[in-house]
Design a protein around this motif. Structure first.
Motif, PDB file in Angstrom:
ATOM      1  N   LEU A 299      17.341   7.665  -2.519  1.00  0.00           N
ATOM      2  CA  LEU A 299      15.808   7.552  -3.033  1.00  0.00           C
ATOM      3  C   LEU A 299      15.730   8.933  -3.723  1.00  0.00           C
ATOM      4  CD1 LEU A 299      13.459   6.724   0.102  1.00  0.00           C
ATOM      5  CD2 LEU A 299      14.022   5.322  -1.839  1.00  0.00           C
ATOM      6  N   PRO A 300      15.110   8.783  -4.799  1.00  0.00           N
ATOM      7  CA  PRO A 300      14.538   7.408  -5.565  1.00  0.00           C
ATOM      8  C   PRO A 300      15.752   6.766  -6.459  1.00  0.00           C
ATOM      9  CG  PRO A 300      13.885   9.449  -6.809  1.00  0.00           C
ATOM     10  CD  PRO A 300      14.677   9.709  -5.707  1.00  0.00           C
TER      11      PRO A 300
ATOM     12  N   ARG B 259       8.292   8.865 -12.625  1.00  0.00           N
ATOM     13  CA  ARG B 259       6.919   8.473 -12.333  1.00  0.00           C
ATOM     14  C   ARG B 259       6.692   7.390 -11.381  1.00  0.00           C
ATOM     15  NH1 ARG B 259       1.361   9.235 -16.087  1.00  0.00           N
ATOM     16  NH2 ARG B 259      -0.100   8.957 -14.253  1.00  0.00           N
ATOM     17  N   CYS B 260       6.503   7.595 -10.265  1.00  0.00           N
ATOM     18  CA  CYS B 260       6.572   6.471  -9.043  1.00  0.00           C
ATOM     19  C   CYS B 260       5.225   5.764  -8.815  1.00  0.00           C
ATOM     20  CB  CYS B 260       7.086   6.932  -7.914  1.00  0.00           C
ATOM     21  SG  CYS B 260       8.492   8.106  -8.426  1.00  0.00           S
ATOM     22  N   GLY B 261       5.313   4.548  -8.664  1.00  0.00           N
ATOM     23  CA  GLY B 261       4.236   3.910  -8.048  1.00  0.00           C
ATOM     24  C   GLY B 261       4.348   3.221  -6.946  1.00  0.00           C
ATOM     25  N   ALA B 262       3.245   2.769  -6.456  1.00  0.00           N
ATOM     26  CA  ALA B 262       3.000   1.865  -5.129  1.00  0.00           C
ATOM     27  C   ALA B 262       4.012   0.732  -4.975  1.00  0.00           C
ATOM     28  CB  ALA B 262       1.719   1.535  -4.702  1.00  0.00           C
ATOM     29  N   PRO B 263       4.514   0.331  -3.997  1.00  0.00           N
ATOM     30  CA  PRO B 263       5.458  -1.035  -3.788  1.00  0.00           C
ATOM     31  C   PRO B 263       4.515  -2.130  -4.139  1.00  0.00           C
ATOM     32  CG  PRO B 263       5.559   0.551  -1.836  1.00  0.00           C
ATOM     33  CD  PRO B 263       4.484   1.014  -2.570  1.00  0.00           C
ATOM     34  N   VAL B 264       5.076  -3.133  -4.691  1.00  0.00           N
ATOM     35  CA  VAL B 264       4.468  -4.375  -4.986  1.00  0.00           C
ATOM     36  C   VAL B 264       5.017  -5.257  -3.928  1.00  0.00           C
ATOM     37  CG1 VAL B 264       4.273  -6.070  -6.615  1.00  0.00           C
ATOM     38  CG2 VAL B 264       4.567  -3.838  -7.561  1.00  0.00           C
ATOM     39  N   ASP B 265       3.878  -5.996  -3.349  1.00  0.00           N
ATOM     40  CA  ASP B 265       4.115  -7.069  -2.332  1.00  0.00           C
ATOM     41  C   ASP B 265       3.764  -8.593  -2.945  1.00  0.00           C
ATOM     42  OD1 ASP B 265       4.234  -8.689  -0.036  1.00  0.00           O
ATOM     43  OD2 ASP B 265       2.801  -7.532   1.029  1.00  0.00           O
ATOM     44  N   ASP B 266       4.499  -9.449  -2.920  1.00  0.00           N
ATOM     45  CA  ASP B 266       4.264 -10.692  -3.476  1.00  0.00           C
ATOM     46  C   ASP B 266       3.845 -11.529  -2.548  1.00  0.00           C
ATOM     47  OD1 ASP B 266       6.457 -11.542  -1.932  1.00  0.00           O
ATOM     48  OD2 ASP B 266       7.832 -12.264  -3.377  1.00  0.00           O
TER      49      ASP B 266
ATOM     50  N   THR C 147      11.517   3.491  -5.440  1.00  0.00           N
ATOM     51  CA  THR C 147      11.229   4.865  -5.401  1.00  0.00           C
ATOM     52  C   THR C 147      10.443   5.503  -4.326  1.00  0.00           C
ATOM     53  OG1 THR C 147       9.164   4.046  -6.587  1.00  0.00           O
ATOM     54  CG2 THR C 147      11.080   4.953  -8.121  1.00  0.00           C
ATOM     55  N   LEU C 148       9.889   4.553  -3.515  1.00  0.00           N
ATOM     56  CA  LEU C 148       9.262   5.234  -2.261  1.00  0.00           C
ATOM     57  C   LEU C 148       9.453   4.228  -1.089  1.00  0.00           C
ATOM     58  CD1 LEU C 148       6.293   5.918  -4.352  1.00  0.00           C
ATOM     59  CD2 LEU C 148       6.948   7.623  -2.805  1.00  0.00           C
ATOM     60  N   ILE C 149       9.558   4.767  -0.027  1.00  0.00           N
ATOM     61  CA  ILE C 149       9.437   4.011   1.382  1.00  0.00           C
ATOM     62  C   ILE C 149       8.222   4.652   1.909  1.00  0.00           C
ATOM     63  CG2 ILE C 149      10.524   3.206   3.343  1.00  0.00           C
ATOM     64  CD1 ILE C 149      13.072   3.227   2.183  1.00  0.00           C
ATOM     65  N   GLY C 150       7.116   4.147   2.141  1.00  0.00           N
ATOM     66  CA  GLY C 150       6.210   4.935   2.435  1.00  0.00           C
ATOM     67  C   GLY C 150       5.794   6.232   1.618  1.00  0.00           C
ATOM     68  N   ALA C 151       5.437   7.373   2.293  1.00  0.00           N
ATOM     69  CA  ALA C 151       5.411   8.524   1.565  1.00  0.00           C
ATOM     70  C   ALA C 151       6.963   9.274   1.327  1.00  0.00           C
ATOM     71  CB  ALA C 151       4.439   9.487   2.218  1.00  0.00           C
ATOM     72  N   TRP C 152       7.725   8.492   2.126  1.00  0.00           N
ATOM     73  CA  TRP C 152       9.210   9.098   1.525  1.00  0.00           C
ATOM     74  C   TRP C 152       9.653   8.785   0.389  1.00  0.00           C
ATOM     75  CZ3 TRP C 152      11.218  12.045   5.308  1.00  0.00           C
ATOM     76  CH2 TRP C 152      10.624  11.709   6.850  1.00  0.00           C
TER      77      TRP C 152
END
Length: 329
Positions: A50-51, A12-19, A56-61
């Protein structure tokens, strides 16, 4: 291509986190591949970047398999029986060999090197893939794109595109999705995407303008490559977060180097991936599996395959829990 693992990973994959760090030069994270047998008595092995836990994601890839060069005369080549997909688009891109594709739209296509084939699963589609009889070597990538929520039940579709070759500073570029190096693909997607093959001459350096709203991943097929200032070996993928408006790729070897560049804006939705299904919940996956096993009209029938379709693996004995990209240090 199907994920025909007998015990597919639950994700179950979530959006990337940007610090939010204002780094002067983008940091490149190196993702190593794991080898995965695709099943059967003469299992074809792929390298999956991937994943994975690191990303788990690069954009929608959401899925990247890299395979070959494989001697099809010894392994028997590719023979993937009819299998289902939901909530995604598949992208087939070959370096060597030919694959016969047939789906429940009635599409019969011969996938060749340098020709992009994109299939939309949406609510449900099924297809088969068999290496062509005269294929002796198989070599390429299989990629999946997660569909955004409002389009995850889109109609079945199949598109084919043969991109032109663009030359920039010792590099040959074929853009099969999105835009790069003043070349734009006409193929329709449901989120902004970039997909391109970049082949560099020995010791060549190329700097490409890219969309800073995109995160990017560079998968190395052959050669010793540097992305920005980070070295990458074959089968490794270099990840660059949003913010970069140029990417510099260097071939450090005396032989040509071939890479695949992927990109897109961060995918902000949580998704669940299991086997060949992309959904939004554990219940979505359960329902899709039940529909496939019941031979419902949801997926249709692949008419020309000379054998049985793939059965779905058993579901895990647990509810799928969230799994997303870790925060950047």
């Amino acid at each position: 291509m199907s994920n025909v693992e007998s015990e597919p990973a639950v994700l179950r994959c979530g959006a990337p986190v940007d610090d939010g760090r204002p780094d002067a030069a983008p940091r490149v994270d190196v993702l190593s591949a794991r080898e995965v047998p695709l099943g059967g008595p003469r299992a074809m092995h792929v390298r999956r970047t991937l994943p994975q836990r690191a990303r788990t994601l690069i954009g929608a890839w959401c899925f990247a398999d890299h395979y070959g060069p494989t001697d099809a005369t010894e392994t028997g080549g590719m023979d993937v029986a009819p299998h289902p997909h939901t909530g995604l688009q598949t992208v087939s891109w070959l370096f060597e060999g030919e694959i016969e594709h047939e789906d429940t739209l009635g599409t019969r296509a011969l996938i060749r090197p340098g020709e992009m084939n994109l299939m939309t699963g949406g609510y449900g589609i099924a297809h088969s893939e068999i290496s062509a009889p005269d294929t002796t070597v198989l070599h390429g990538v299989q990629l999946w794109v997660a569909l955004p929520g409002q389009h995850r039940n889109a109609d079945r579709d199949f598109q084919r595109h043969v991109p032109e070759t663009v030359r920039v500073d010792g590099a040959e570029i074929r853009v099969f999705l999105g835009s790069l190096a003043q070349s734009t693909s006409p193929v329709r997607t449901f989120t902004p995407l970039l997909g391109a093959e970049i082949t560099l001459e020995p010791r060549a350096t190329v700097t490409l303008s890219v969309d800073p709203a995109f995160e990017h991943g560079l998968l190395v097929d052959s050669g010793e490559v540097r992305l920005i200032d980070t070295g990458l070996h074959p089968a490794e993928l270099g990840y660059v977060p949003c913010g970069a408006d140029t990417l510099t790729v260097v071939n450090d070897s005396d032989r040509p180097a071939r890479t695949i560049l992927l990109g897109g804006p961060p995918f902000e939705e949580e998704i669940v991936m299991w086997w060949n299904f992309v959904g939004r919940s554990h219940e979505d996956i359960v329902r899709a599996r039940e529909d496939w096993e019941a031979s419902s009209d949801r997926f249709g029938v692949v008419e020309g395959y000379p054998g049985r379709r793939l059965p779905a693996p058993a579901l895990p004995n647990a509810v799928i829990m969230p799994r997303g990209n870790p925060p950047r240090p």
